[in-house]
Scaffold this motif. Structure first.
Motif, short mmCIF file in Angstrom:
data_model
loop_
_atom_site.label_atom_id
_atom_site.label_comp_id
_atom_site.label_asym_id
_atom_site.label_seq_id
_atom_site.Cartn_x
_atom_site.Cartn_y
_atom_site.Cartn_z
N GLU A 164 0.83 -1.22 0.00
CA GLU A 164 0.00 0.00 0.00
C GLU A 164 0.86 1.26 0.00
O GLU A 164 0.62 2.18 -0.79
CB GLU A 164 -0.92 -0.01 1.22
N GLU A 165 1.85 1.28 0.89
CA GLU A 165 2.73 2.45 0.93
C GLU A 165 3.58 2.54 -0.33
O GLU A 165 3.78 3.63 -0.88
CB GLU A 165 3.64 2.40 2.15
N LEU A 166 4.06 1.40 -0.81
CA LEU A 166 4.89 1.41 -2.01
C LEU A 166 4.10 1.86 -3.23
O LEU A 166 4.62 2.60 -4.08
CB LEU A 166 5.49 0.03 -2.25
N ARG A 167 2.84 1.44 -3.33
CA ARG A 167 2.03 1.89 -4.46
C ARG A 167 1.78 3.39 -4.41
O ARG A 167 1.76 4.07 -5.46
CB ARG A 167 0.70 1.13 -4.48
N ALA A 168 1.57 3.92 -3.21
CA ALA A 168 1.40 5.37 -3.08
C ALA A 168 2.66 6.10 -3.52
O ALA A 168 2.60 7.13 -4.22
CB ALA A 168 1.04 5.72 -1.64
N LEU A 169 3.82 5.57 -3.11
CA LEU A 169 5.08 6.18 -3.53
C LEU A 169 5.26 6.08 -5.04
O LEU A 169 5.78 6.99 -5.68
CB LEU A 169 6.24 5.47 -2.81
N TYR A 170 4.83 4.96 -5.61
CA TYR A 170 4.92 4.77 -7.05
C TYR A 170 4.12 5.82 -7.80
O TYR A 170 4.59 6.44 -8.76
CB TYR A 170 4.44 3.36 -7.40
N PHE A 177 9.84 6.72 -13.25
CA PHE A 177 9.78 5.41 -13.89
C PHE A 177 9.16 5.47 -15.28
O PHE A 177 8.77 4.45 -15.85
CB PHE A 177 8.98 4.45 -13.00
N THR A 178 9.06 6.69 -15.80
CA THR A 178 8.56 6.89 -17.16
C THR A 178 9.72 7.32 -18.04
O THR A 178 10.40 8.30 -17.77
CB THR A 178 7.46 7.97 -17.18
N THR A 179 9.96 6.56 -19.09
CA THR A 179 11.07 6.85 -20.02
C THR A 179 10.51 7.51 -21.28
O THR A 179 9.57 6.99 -21.90
CB THR A 179 11.81 5.57 -20.40
N ALA A 269 8.90 10.23 -29.74
CA ALA A 269 9.08 8.90 -30.32
C ALA A 269 8.66 7.78 -29.38
O ALA A 269 8.20 6.73 -29.82
CB ALA A 269 10.54 8.71 -30.72
N ARG A 270 8.84 8.00 -28.06
CA ARG A 270 8.56 6.91 -27.12
C ARG A 270 8.22 7.48 -25.75
O ARG A 270 8.79 8.48 -25.33
CB ARG A 270 9.79 6.00 -27.02
N ARG A 271 7.31 6.81 -25.08
CA ARG A 271 6.98 7.15 -23.70
C ARG A 271 6.51 5.88 -23.00
O ARG A 271 5.37 5.45 -23.16
CB ARG A 271 5.89 8.22 -23.63
N ASP A 272 7.41 5.26 -22.24
CA ASP A 272 7.13 3.98 -21.60
C ASP A 272 7.05 4.17 -20.10
O ASP A 272 7.95 4.76 -19.49
CB ASP A 272 8.23 2.96 -21.92
N VAL A 273 6.01 3.63 -19.49
CA VAL A 273 5.84 3.71 -18.04
C VAL A 273 6.06 2.31 -17.46
O VAL A 273 5.35 1.37 -17.81
CB VAL A 273 4.45 4.22 -17.66
N ALA A 274 7.07 2.18 -16.59
CA ALA A 274 7.32 0.90 -15.93
C ALA A 274 6.16 0.58 -14.99
O ALA A 274 5.62 1.47 -14.33
CB ALA A 274 8.63 0.95 -15.17
N THR A 275 5.80 -0.68 -14.91
CA THR A 275 4.71 -1.08 -14.02
C THR A 275 5.19 -1.09 -12.57
O THR A 275 6.39 -1.13 -12.30
CB THR A 275 4.19 -2.48 -14.38
N PHE A 276 4.24 -1.07 -11.66
CA PHE A 276 4.57 -1.15 -10.24
C PHE A 276 5.37 -2.41 -9.94
O PHE A 276 6.34 -2.38 -9.18
CB PHE A 276 3.29 -1.13 -9.39
N ARG A 280 8.92 -2.35 -8.00
CA ARG A 280 8.64 -2.52 -6.59
C ARG A 280 9.92 -2.66 -5.78
O ARG A 280 10.10 -2.00 -4.74
CB ARG A 280 7.75 -3.73 -6.34
N ASP A 281 10.82 -3.54 -6.22
CA ASP A 281 12.07 -3.76 -5.48
C ASP A 281 12.91 -2.49 -5.44
O ASP A 281 13.57 -2.19 -4.43
CB ASP A 281 12.86 -4.90 -6.11
N GLN A 282 12.92 -1.75 -6.53
CA GLN A 282 13.68 -0.49 -6.57
C GLN A 282 13.11 0.51 -5.59
O GLN A 282 13.86 1.19 -4.86
CB GLN A 282 13.65 0.08 -7.99
N LEU A 283 11.79 0.63 -5.53
CA LEU A 283 11.15 1.53 -4.58
C LEU A 283 11.48 1.12 -3.15
O LEU A 283 11.79 1.97 -2.30
CB LEU A 283 9.64 1.52 -4.78
#
Length: 341
Positions: A164-170, A177-179, A269-276, A280-283
């Motif tokens: 829950e806390e990690l998702r809020a931080l995400y 986390f968006t390239t 050209a590109r816009r990629d959003v990493a999923t939670f 998660r481990d990085q957060l």
């Protein structure tokens, strides 16, 4: 290069020490002990033994065992550093005992094998230990203690840092986390830029950039400015340019955008959003120091800690043992000889 065991010592112990926030604690005399932590006594003999072990591990990376302040001997600094870690270890041991946390023999064996491999084998490790009057059994015992510290740190973080806390931080930091990959064509004249904007497509954008752009660096790569996290992109480029680029759909080409540098035609050209799940481990790793530091600070609030003034005093800001006469602004006049020896 820091060896595996040293990694546990510094990243698990010293980082935890620096992560805690300030609270007032008095360093009282603890008689014949180096320190009293709750009901546990840390003996002078334990400090002497651990000083040798910590010095050995420090020497493998070329780092000192503790950092002397002005006029302080290396031995005195090492004793303070050692006692600081031993106090934290007592906090950790209590948690491990109440949560049934132990270290398997296999984990100790793996840690020792990694160290042996990095130093060239068992004979080389035993020879280095013998130089300091130590044995492989001494090193194994310390490895188990360091690994236990790491196990407790992981358990505390897992307990306090849930999804829950990690998702809020995400959600709060999704731009990290968006390239994005942005291309542009830069021109001096608006009319020229409008001509390019009318002509440009995703297929011919690179060719037009090479032919028309006055930005020499990106023109060579077809207008490609590179890939960035969205947060990096926002911090490194002109705000008007950023808003125009990020306002495009992927594959979209802008109208003419004027900035202080000239007139741009922009292609997202590109816009990629990493999923939670991907991050998660990085957060969790990003928050680990803060979470464990808060837990350690609570332990210091709940447990009485007395430090023998022969070693120094417990500093309320860092929870490390500092020279008895040092102050927040002027760390002066430390003990000259190794305390308690």
């Amino acid at each position: 290069m820091i060896r595996p065991l040293l990694s546990f010592l510094w990243r698990r112990r010293v980082v935890a020490m620096l992560a805690v926030a300030s609270i007032a604690l008095a360093a009282c005399s603890s008689g014949t002990s180096a320190a009293i932590v709750g009901d546990a006594a840390i003996s002078h003999e334990r400090v002497r033994t651990d000083m040798v072990l910590f010095s050995f591990l420090s020497g493998l990376s070329g780092a000192p065992c503790g950092s002397p302040v002005d006029g302080e001997s290396a031995d005195a600094a090492c004793a303070r550093f050692t006692l600081t870690n031993e106090i934290q270890e007592e906090m950790v041991k209590a948690y491990a005992a109440t949560h049934d946390i132990t270290v398997e023999d296999r984990a100790v064996n793996d840690a020792i094998e990694q160290l042996q491999q990095s130093l060239g084998g068992t004979d080389q490790v035993e020879a280095r230990l013998a130089e300091d009057g130590l044995t492989l059994a001494d090193l194994r015992a310390l490895a188990r203690r360091l690994l236990l510290f790491g196990e407790v740190q992981d358990a505390v973080i897992a307990e306090r840092l849930g999804d829950e806390e990690l998702r809020a931080l995400y959600e709060e930091s999704k731009d990290q986390f968006t390239t994005v990959e942005v291309h542009h064509i830069l021109l001096q004249d608006r009319d020229d830029a409008e001509d390019v904007a009318r002509e440009a497509t995703a297929e011919n954008f690179a060719r037009l950039a090479r032919l028309r752009s006055i930005d020499p660096q990106s023109a060579e790569s077809g207008g490609n400015l590179g890939s960035f996290s969205e947060s990096q992109f926002r911090s490194q480029f002109d705000p008007v340019f950023v808003d125009a680029a990020l306002g495009l759909p992927v594959g979209g080409i802008s109208d003419v955008v004027e900035t202080q540098f000239g007139f741009h035609v922009i292609y997202l050209a590109r816009r990629d959003v990493a999923t939670f799940e991907d991050v998660r481990d990085q957060l969790s790793a990003q928050q680990a120091s803060r979470v464990f530091g808060e837990w350690m600070r609570e332990r210091y609030e709940d447990v009485d800690v007395e430090v023998n003034p022969r070693y120094g005093r417990l500093d309320g800001a860092t929870f490390s043992v500092v020279p008895i006469r040092s102050t927040e602004n002027e760390p002066a006049g430390p003990t000259q000889q190794t305390p308690g020896l």
